[in-house]
Design a protein around this motif. Structure first.
Motif, PDB file in Angstrom:
ATOM      1  N   PRO A   8      68.990  45.257  22.875  1.00  0.00           N
ATOM      2  CA  PRO A   8      68.644  43.931  23.406  1.00  0.00           C
ATOM      3  C   PRO A   8      67.398  43.946  24.287  1.00  0.00           C
ATOM      4  N   GLY A   9      66.479  43.017  23.987  1.00  0.00           N
ATOM      5  CA  GLY A   9      65.259  42.894  24.772  1.00  0.00           C
ATOM      6  C   GLY A   9      64.138  43.821  24.355  1.00  0.00           C
ATOM      7  N   GLN A  10      64.352  44.648  23.327  1.00  0.00           N
ATOM      8  CA  GLN A  10      63.325  45.594  22.901  1.00  0.00           C
ATOM      9  C   GLN A  10      62.357  44.946  21.910  1.00  0.00           C
ATOM     10  N   ARG A  11      61.086  45.318  22.026  1.00  0.00           N
ATOM     11  CA  ARG A  11      60.074  44.908  21.053  1.00  0.00           C
ATOM     12  C   ARG A  11      60.068  45.897  19.890  1.00  0.00           C
ATOM     13  N   VAL A  12      59.915  45.372  18.679  1.00  0.00           N
ATOM     14  CA  VAL A  12      59.961  46.217  17.491  1.00  0.00           C
ATOM     15  C   VAL A  12      58.874  45.811  16.506  1.00  0.00           C
ATOM     16  N   ILE A  13      58.697  46.652  15.511  1.00  0.00           N
ATOM     17  CA  ILE A  13      57.837  46.353  14.367  1.00  0.00           C
ATOM     18  C   ILE A  13      58.704  46.361  13.114  1.00  0.00           C
ATOM     19  N   ILE A  14      58.662  45.267  12.359  1.00  0.00           N
ATOM     20  CA  ILE A  14      59.297  45.234  11.044  1.00  0.00           C
ATOM     21  C   ILE A  14      58.231  45.621  10.024  1.00  0.00           C
ATOM     22  N   HIS A  15      58.508  46.643   9.246  1.00  0.00           N
ATOM     23  CA  HIS A  15      57.529  47.126   8.272  1.00  0.00           C
ATOM     24  C   HIS A  15      57.754  46.391   6.949  1.00  0.00           C
ATOM     25  N   LYS A  17      56.479  44.110   3.394  1.00  0.00           N
ATOM     26  CA  LYS A  17      55.664  44.391   2.212  1.00  0.00           C
ATOM     27  C   LYS A  17      54.202  44.020   2.424  1.00  0.00           C
ATOM     28  N   LYS A  18      53.939  43.084   3.342  1.00  0.00           N
ATOM     29  CA  LYS A  18      52.569  42.631   3.583  1.00  0.00           C
ATOM     30  C   LYS A  18      51.975  43.237   4.853  1.00  0.00           C
ATOM     31  N   GLY A  19      52.687  44.190   5.436  1.00  0.00           N
ATOM     32  CA  GLY A  19      52.188  44.816   6.654  1.00  0.00           C
ATOM     33  C   GLY A  19      53.159  44.660   7.805  1.00  0.00           C
ATOM     34  N   PRO A  20      52.806  45.210   8.966  1.00  0.00           N
ATOM     35  CA  PRO A  20      53.711  45.169  10.115  1.00  0.00           C
ATOM     36  C   PRO A  20      53.894  43.760  10.666  1.00  0.00           C
ATOM     37  N   VAL A  21      55.120  43.469  11.071  1.00  0.00           N
ATOM     38  CA  VAL A  21      55.465  42.174  11.651  1.00  0.00           C
ATOM     39  C   VAL A  21      56.103  42.426  13.013  1.00  0.00           C
ATOM     40  N   LYS A  22      55.565  41.823  14.053  1.00  0.00           N
ATOM     41  CA  LYS A  22      56.122  41.990  15.390  1.00  0.00           C
ATOM     42  C   LYS A  22      57.396  41.158  15.531  1.00  0.00           C
ATOM     43  N   ALA A  23      58.362  41.722  16.245  1.00  0.00           N
ATOM     44  CA  ALA A  23      59.624  41.016  16.463  1.00  0.00           C
ATOM     45  C   ALA A  23      60.291  41.560  17.719  1.00  0.00           C
ATOM     46  N   LEU A  50      67.291  40.081  15.080  1.00  0.00           N
ATOM     47  CA  LEU A  50      65.850  40.150  15.291  1.00  0.00           C
ATOM     48  C   LEU A  50      65.245  38.757  15.232  1.00  0.00           C
ATOM     49  N   ASP A  51      64.258  38.516  16.075  1.00  0.00           N
ATOM     50  CA  ASP A  51      63.540  37.241  16.099  1.00  0.00           C
ATOM     51  C   ASP A  51      62.054  37.541  15.971  1.00  0.00           C
ATOM     52  N   CYS A  52      61.454  37.103  14.855  1.00  0.00           N
ATOM     53  CA  CYS A  52      60.019  37.322  14.649  1.00  0.00           C
ATOM     54  C   CYS A  52      59.239  36.012  14.728  1.00  0.00           C
ATOM     55  N   GLY A  53      59.908  34.935  15.123  1.00  0.00           N
ATOM     56  CA  GLY A  53      59.244  33.642  15.241  1.00  0.00           C
ATOM     57  C   GLY A  53      59.393  32.753  14.025  1.00  0.00           C
ATOM     58  N   ALA A  54      59.886  33.300  12.925  1.00  0.00           N
ATOM     59  CA  ALA A  54      60.058  32.498  11.711  1.00  0.00           C
ATOM     60  C   ALA A  54      61.180  31.484  11.905  1.00  0.00           C
ATOM     61  N   ARG A  55      61.010  30.305  11.283  1.00  0.00           N
ATOM     62  CA  ARG A  55      61.981  29.227  11.473  1.00  0.00           C
ATOM     63  C   ARG A  55      62.941  29.062  10.307  1.00  0.00           C
ATOM     64  N   ASN A  56      62.647  29.709   9.188  1.00  0.00           N
ATOM     65  CA  ASN A  56      63.537  29.589   8.037  1.00  0.00           C
ATOM     66  C   ASN A  56      63.295  30.759   7.086  1.00  0.00           C
ATOM     67  N   LYS A  57      64.088  30.805   6.017  1.00  0.00           N
ATOM     68  CA  LYS A  57      64.023  31.917   5.072  1.00  0.00           C
ATOM     69  C   LYS A  57      62.652  32.027   4.421  1.00  0.00           C
ATOM     70  N   LYS A  58      62.040  30.890   4.081  1.00  0.00           N
ATOM     71  CA  LYS A  58      60.741  30.931   3.419  1.00  0.00           C
ATOM     72  C   LYS A  58      59.683  31.571   4.312  1.00  0.00           C
ATOM     73  N   GLU A  59      59.701  31.228   5.586  1.00  0.00           N
ATOM     74  CA  GLU A  59      58.717  31.818   6.494  1.00  0.00           C
ATOM     75  C   GLU A  59      58.939  33.324   6.646  1.00  0.00           C
ATOM     76  N   VAL A  71      62.670  48.966  10.450  1.00  0.00           N
ATOM     77  CA  VAL A  71      62.307  48.488  11.782  1.00  0.00           C
ATOM     78  C   VAL A  71      62.143  49.683  12.711  1.00  0.00           C
ATOM     79  N   THR A  72      61.065  49.693  13.496  1.00  0.00           N
ATOM     80  CA  THR A  72      60.867  50.746  14.492  1.00  0.00           C
ATOM     81  C   THR A  72      60.552  50.123  15.842  1.00  0.00           C
ATOM     82  N   TYR A  73      60.957  50.811  16.895  1.00  0.00           N
ATOM     83  CA  TYR A  73      60.621  50.367  18.245  1.00  0.00           C
ATOM     84  C   TYR A  73      59.130  50.559  18.497  1.00  0.00           C
TER      85      TYR A  73
END
Length: 270
Positions: A8-15, A17-23, A50-59, A71-73
């Motif tokens: 909880p509260g940790q910043r991560v990178i989701i790896h 298909k289009k590159g790293p995504v902050k979450a 995880l919360d990456c800012g996306a609002r729905n499945k399409k995003e 996912v990596t810290y």
């Protein structure tokens, strides 16, 4: 390995298909969490998200994130006072670094060994020693020297009566246990004494919890020894090591490899 309670509260990178995504691993504020007066909710795999800012499945899909994305810290390496290092996944990236240093020293010093040497960084130790199991079957080693981390037991919340007495800064730890070959262990202890390398001793009652267990029982059996480096705060993003332990563990493995010969007697019966 990763302790889910630190998420909880940790910043991560989701790896994706289009590159790293902050979450981030989200966690509701203390004022709003659903709980009872008797019990504060604890972080569990079942309630982490995880919360990456996306609002729905399409995003989510537009970012290239899908089920199974790694996912990596985001926490990295840093130095503390008195020669301590901190970072994520020292368990067991430090092992990979140390065996690579042994290989580098052998090459730079132009050492010729009277036997074949395989330097192996095995995968999936945390989920069943799978990499070690596969490579042990493939190369069929005559001797195995394994390195991994072990617990520094001199921090709060650890019972030394159960875990033993091991400290960062006092040298690598050598383990006694069913998977550890006693004559090979004594050989390593003798090497350490001759080279004036400080070591610590510990015992394990069953498995070592390391790749030693795969090598020791592979094929027709393989004399194996475990050289561990003390580590604080295992499976967190602030795992801590001492510089001198890294240097001494490298030295001990290096000197052990140089001292071994095809005539080294590891038989219990002669």
């Amino acid at each position: 390995g990763v302790d889910h309670q630190i998420a909880p509260g940790q910043r991560v990178i989701i790896h994706g298909k289009k590159g790293p995504v902050k979450a981030v691993f989200g966690w509701p504020a203390i004022h709003t969490r659903i709980n009872t007066p008797e019990k504060e909710p604890a972080a569990k795999v079942e309630n982490l998200f995880l919360d990456c800012g996306a609002r729905n499945k399409k995003e989510i899909e537009d970012l290239g994130v899908k089920v199974g994305s790694v996912v990596t810290y985001r926490d990295g390496f840093d130095e503390l006072a008195y020669d301590y290092y901190i970072g994520r996944a020292f368990d067991n990236r430090i092992g990979g670094f140390m065996i690579a240093e042994v290989a580098r020293l052998l090459k730079e010093e132009k050492k010729k060994l009277p036997f074949g040497l395989y330097v192996v960084n095995a995968v999936q130790e945390e989920i069943g020693l799978r990499g070690a199991e596969m490579i042990a079957r493939r190369i069929k080693p005559n001797v195995a020297i394994i390195t991994d981390v072990t617990h520094d037991t001199n921090t709060p919340m650890i019972n030394k009566m159960i875990e033993g007495d091991t400290s960062c800064g006092k040298g690598p730890s050598l383990s006694y246990g069913p998977a550890v070959h006693n004559k090979l262990l004594q050989f390593v202890e003798d090497v350490a004494e001759k080279a004036e390398i400080p070591v610590q001793l510990r015992t394990v009652s069953r498995s070592t919890g390391t790749d030693t267990d795969s090598f020791a029982y592979a094929n027709d059996g393989c004399p194996s020894v475990l050289i561990s480096i003390p580590l604080r705060y295992m499976h967190t993003t602030v795992e801590m090591l001492h510089r001198s332990d890294i240097e001494n563990t490298i030295r001990l493995m290096y000197e052990t490899v140089l001292t071994l010969t095809p005539k080294t007697n590891l038989s219990y019966f002669s």
